[in-house]
Write an enzyme that holds these catalytic residues in place. Structure first.
Site, PDB file in Angstrom:
ATOM      1  N   GLU A  61       0.864  -1.175   0.000  1.00 49.03           N
ATOM      2  CA  GLU A  61       0.000   0.000   0.000  1.00 49.03           C
ATOM      3  C   GLU A  61       0.898   1.220   0.000  1.00 49.03           C
ATOM      4  O   GLU A  61       1.759   1.360   0.874  1.00 49.03           O
ATOM      5  CB  GLU A  61      -0.898   0.033   1.248  1.00 49.03           C
ATOM      6  CG  GLU A  61      -1.970  -1.035   1.258  1.00 49.03           C
ATOM      7  CD  GLU A  61      -2.825  -1.001   2.538  1.00 49.03           C
ATOM      8  OE1 GLU A  61      -3.669  -1.899   2.682  1.00 49.03           O
ATOM      9  OE2 GLU A  61      -2.626  -0.100   3.365  1.00 49.03           O
ATOM     10  N   ASP A  72      -6.218   9.269   9.937  1.00 47.43           N
ATOM     11  CA  ASP A  72      -4.906   8.756  10.322  1.00 47.43           C
ATOM     12  C   ASP A  72      -4.433   9.314  11.641  1.00 47.43           C
ATOM     13  O   ASP A  72      -4.730  10.456  11.999  1.00 47.43           O
ATOM     14  CB  ASP A  72      -3.878   9.094   9.233  1.00 47.43           C
ATOM     15  CG  ASP A  72      -4.050   8.196   8.023  1.00 47.43           C
ATOM     16  OD1 ASP A  72      -3.895   6.979   8.187  1.00 47.43           O
ATOM     17  OD2 ASP A  72      -4.352   8.718   6.937  1.00 47.43           O
ATOM     18  N   TYR A 187     -10.478  -4.708   3.667  1.00 44.32           N
ATOM     19  CA  TYR A 187      -9.534  -4.254   4.690  1.00 44.32           C
ATOM     20  C   TYR A 187     -10.329  -4.067   5.972  1.00 44.32           C
ATOM     21  O   TYR A 187     -11.139  -3.156   6.074  1.00 44.32           O
ATOM     22  CB  TYR A 187      -8.908  -2.945   4.210  1.00 44.32           C
ATOM     23  CG  TYR A 187      -7.835  -2.341   5.089  1.00 44.32           C
ATOM     24  CD1 TYR A 187      -7.585  -2.775   6.387  1.00 44.32           C
ATOM     25  CD2 TYR A 187      -7.033  -1.309   4.602  1.00 44.32           C
ATOM     26  CE1 TYR A 187      -6.601  -2.206   7.169  1.00 44.32           C
ATOM     27  CE2 TYR A 187      -6.045  -0.719   5.377  1.00 44.32           C
ATOM     28  CZ  TYR A 187      -5.837  -1.167   6.668  1.00 44.32           C
ATOM     29  OH  TYR A 187      -4.868  -0.582   7.434  1.00 44.32           O
TER      30      TYR A 187
END
Lengths: 283, 406
Positions: A61, A72, A187
């Site tokens: 990734e 994040d 994911y």
């Protein structure tokens, strides 16, 4: 909104699918490594990227840096800031993939980031170029299935997988919608929170993976908070893939020199790979 | 109602703008919030409760005041101020906070988070959290904390925890990023009170609805005083909540001109400004598509304004829509023009406006003189300027010891 067409998984036979199938034959999970493109600068980042497969990464990734990475944690935020400060942009990131493909035709690369830099680039222009340089899939954090017509469905037309995140807040009612146009792999974000946050217990991961596998045939990769070889091995017993990001990015932050950064990322990748590869034999 | 005032559509879009561009972790929450808000809107008990707190706690209705001396000085339009600065906590922000905290209580949440720029939304949020006995965490950029220390102290007095945000550039957008991160981490307990008409659907519509009390009162009060609707309404715009609140009830009245005033900072041509509509391009940030200050690579640029409350690189999606379809005119005012108007208002009306509001005042100073005396112009006096004493003194070259202006 216009009527959305459904992409069946069979339509896309990608590097990603082939890689997961091959690993299934070997009875082991994939190690999925995340680094931010251009961190700490384009040349060093290229060297890191180029060496990842040999160090043991099965899928890569590559983060597209963005000024406002809302999902994040601090590690990946700072990585994006370092990259942007060094002049990284979408063109340079795509060019890194092109260079990588000059010597590696097999390792899948997934670009991961936020929608605005893609939107500003132009969706069609971006998808065309991504396909042409050898990108295999996209993870775009701020595009839930409600907005599939923006990028997910156009990406499928270019043969690019659109990998979606499922989270502990994704309930059974919502899961089919999340899975509908997802391809490549799923994911699973093991904790509600930002990247780098504390990890879930192996029992919780096992339960979650089992639940997802009831609804989907896609491989399930699990991430968020995995930092050590032991944790990676734990997750690798239950999941089809183990995603590590913040821990690798931290190696770059802590490195004294560029050479150290490259060496440290590859060394940690090798350790994690060992954990992932040994997981189902020693478990 | 025609289409204009009935937006957004059920997907949260105002034309191309708006939407729900958030991480999957937040989607179930956003959808739950949307459902709860839709139910509350239909519930007379919710409206009664809201009306009670608006009246007895916030102090509504506030007056529509004829600014006689300013009107005479400018020698044109008849200028009215909608006195939002007289609300409890000194700005329009509390209209929205009261609405959202009542919703939070309905949803069984006990922890409130918010972002703040100038600190007014933070103070309003901390205020209602204290009133309803909920835990409160306010995210504020470290740069803003520096220039708004009094508001930081106010929030702490009210029992809120103020967390400085140093990531990015330490301003409002970074505070919003940090609040979103908190929210994804504490999904079960936490309600996020967004302070402006931005963010993922339903926030832009919900915040607007709670602020629309400004426009509804203005309408009634003007009809009572002048027996007709105003000819023009002027409001300042950062994220755009005070403007949307006063504009919305008039959107279908074609005779009413509306002017939104962005912060031009040092001037749009310098690149140091906060004028997303006049100097930005469409993009996606903080859950919605709207006009954004950004570079060619889609990276968000820092906004600049003398006023911390306008210092945001985006704008509510409904404003983006109203710009593109031409219903509202969007202009911009520089730091120095705002400072001039700030002083004029102090001297002519004995009202110290917020620096944010001073931008709208500066536009009135430009427009009013050339308009006829029967032109009814309304300015949304969105906030008072007590919080800005240090900054204004600094810009005017006066020295003031910290604490002198408490």
């Amino acid at each position: 909104m216009s009527q959305q067409a459904t992409v069946t998984h069979a339509e896309v036979t990608s590097r990603i699918t082939r890689r997961f199938e091959a690993l299934k034959q070997q009875n082991r999970a994939a190690l999925v490594t995340f680094v931010t493109a251009g961190d700490p600068d384009t040349a060093t980042s290229q060297a890191i990227l180029d060496g990842l497969p040999a160090a043991g990464a099965d899928i890569i990734e590559l983060g597209m840096p963005f000024t406002d990475p809302m999902a994040d944690g601090p590690s990946i935020q700072k990585a994006a800031q370092r990259a942007l400060k060094a002049g990284q942009d979408q063109h340079k990131t795509l060019d890194m993939v092109r260079r990588f493909r000059e010597h590696d035709q097999d390792t899948p690369i997934v670009l991961m980031g936020y929608y605005n830099p893609i939107y500003r680039f132009g969706v069609d222009a971006f998808l065309r170029e991504a396909r042409d340089v050898g990108v295999d899939g996209l993870i775009v954090v701020d595009l839930p299935p409600e907005h599939d017509s923006e990028l997910c469905l156009p990406a499928a037309e270019y043969g690019l997988n659109f990998i979606r995140l499922a989270t502990p807040t994704t309930n059974d009612a919502r899961l089919p919608k999340v899975l509908e146009n997802t391809s490549g792999f799923l994911y699973y974000v093991s904790v509600a929170g930002v990247t780098g946050a504390g990890s879930a217990s192996s029992e919780a991961v096992e339960r979650a993976v089992a639940r997802l596998q009831l609804h989907s045939r896609l491989p399930v990769a699990v991430g968020f908070g995995i930092k050590t070889s032991e944790q990676a091995a734990d997750v690798a017993r239950a999941a089809d893939g183990v995603v590590v990001g913040s821990a690798l990015v931290n190696c770059i932050e802590q490195a004294a020199t560029r050479e150290d950064a490259i060496r440290a990322v590859h060394a940690l990748t090798a350790e994690l790979a060992e954990g992932v590869r040994g997981a189902r034999h020693t478990g | 109602m025609t289409a204009l005032a009935s937006l957004p559509d059920h997907n949260g879009f105002f034309g191309d703008f708006g939407g729900q561009f958030v991480a999957e972790t937040l989607m179930p929450l956003i959808l739950e919030l949307q459902g709860c808000y839709d139910a509350a809107k239909q519930d007379p008990a919710f409206h009664e409760e809201l009306a009670y707190f608006q009246r007895d706690y916030v102090g509504r209705p506030n007056p529509l005041y004829y600014a006689e001396r300013l009107s005479e000085h400018l020698g044109g339009a008849k200028i009215y101020f909608k006195r939002e600065e007289l609300n409890h906590t000194g700005a329009h922000k509390i209209n929205n906070c009261i609405g959202q905290i009542l919703l939070a209580r309905r949803m069984g949440k006990n922890r409130i988070i918010a972002e703040t720029g100038a600190g007014m939304h933070g103070v309003a949020t901390a205020t209602v959290a204290a009133r309803f006995g909920m835990d409160c965490v306010i995210y504020m950029g470290s740069t803003d904390i520096e220039r708004q220390q009094q508001n930081v102290f106010r929030m702490r007095l009210l029992g809120a925890e103020v967390i400085p945000v140093t990531s990015g550039t330490g301003t409002l957008k970074d505070a919003m990023n940090e609040a979103l991160r908190d929210w994804v981490t504490n999904v079960d307990s936490t309600f996020y009170i967004i302070g402006t008409v931005a963010g993922p659907h339903p926030y832009p519509a919900m915040v607007r609805d709670f602020q629309a009390v400004i426009g509804r009162e203005t309408r009634d009060q003007m009809l009572e005083k002048e027996q007709r609707l105003p000819d023009s309404i002027v409001a300042c715009i950062g994220g755009g909540s005070n403007a949307m609140g006063i504009f919305h009830p008039f959107l279908n009245d074609d005779s009413v001109a509306m002017i939104g005033v962005e912060a031009a900072g040092h001037g749009i041509e310098t690149g140091e400004h906060a004028a997303s509509l006049n100097g930005g391009v469409p993009g996606v940030l903080h859950g919605n598509r709207t006009y954004l200050l950004q570079n060619d690579d889609g990276q968000i640029k820092d906004a600049h304004s003398i006023s911390a409350g306008l210092d945001y690189p985006g704008i509510g999606p409904e404003h983006a829509y109203l710009k593109d379809n031409g219903r509202v005119e969007y202009v911009s005012i520089t730091d120095s023009e705002a400072l001039e108007a700030f002083q004029l208002c102090c001297r002519k009306e004995g009202i110290i406006p917020a620096l944010e509001t001073a931008h709208a005042l500066a536009e009135i100073v430009k427009r009013a003189p050339s308009l006829p005396s029967d032109h009814l112009m309304v300015l949304n006096m969105s906030g008072r300027g007590d919080k800005d004493m240090m900054s204004v003194a600094h810009y005017l070259g006066e020295t003031m010891e910290k604490g002198d202006n408490a």
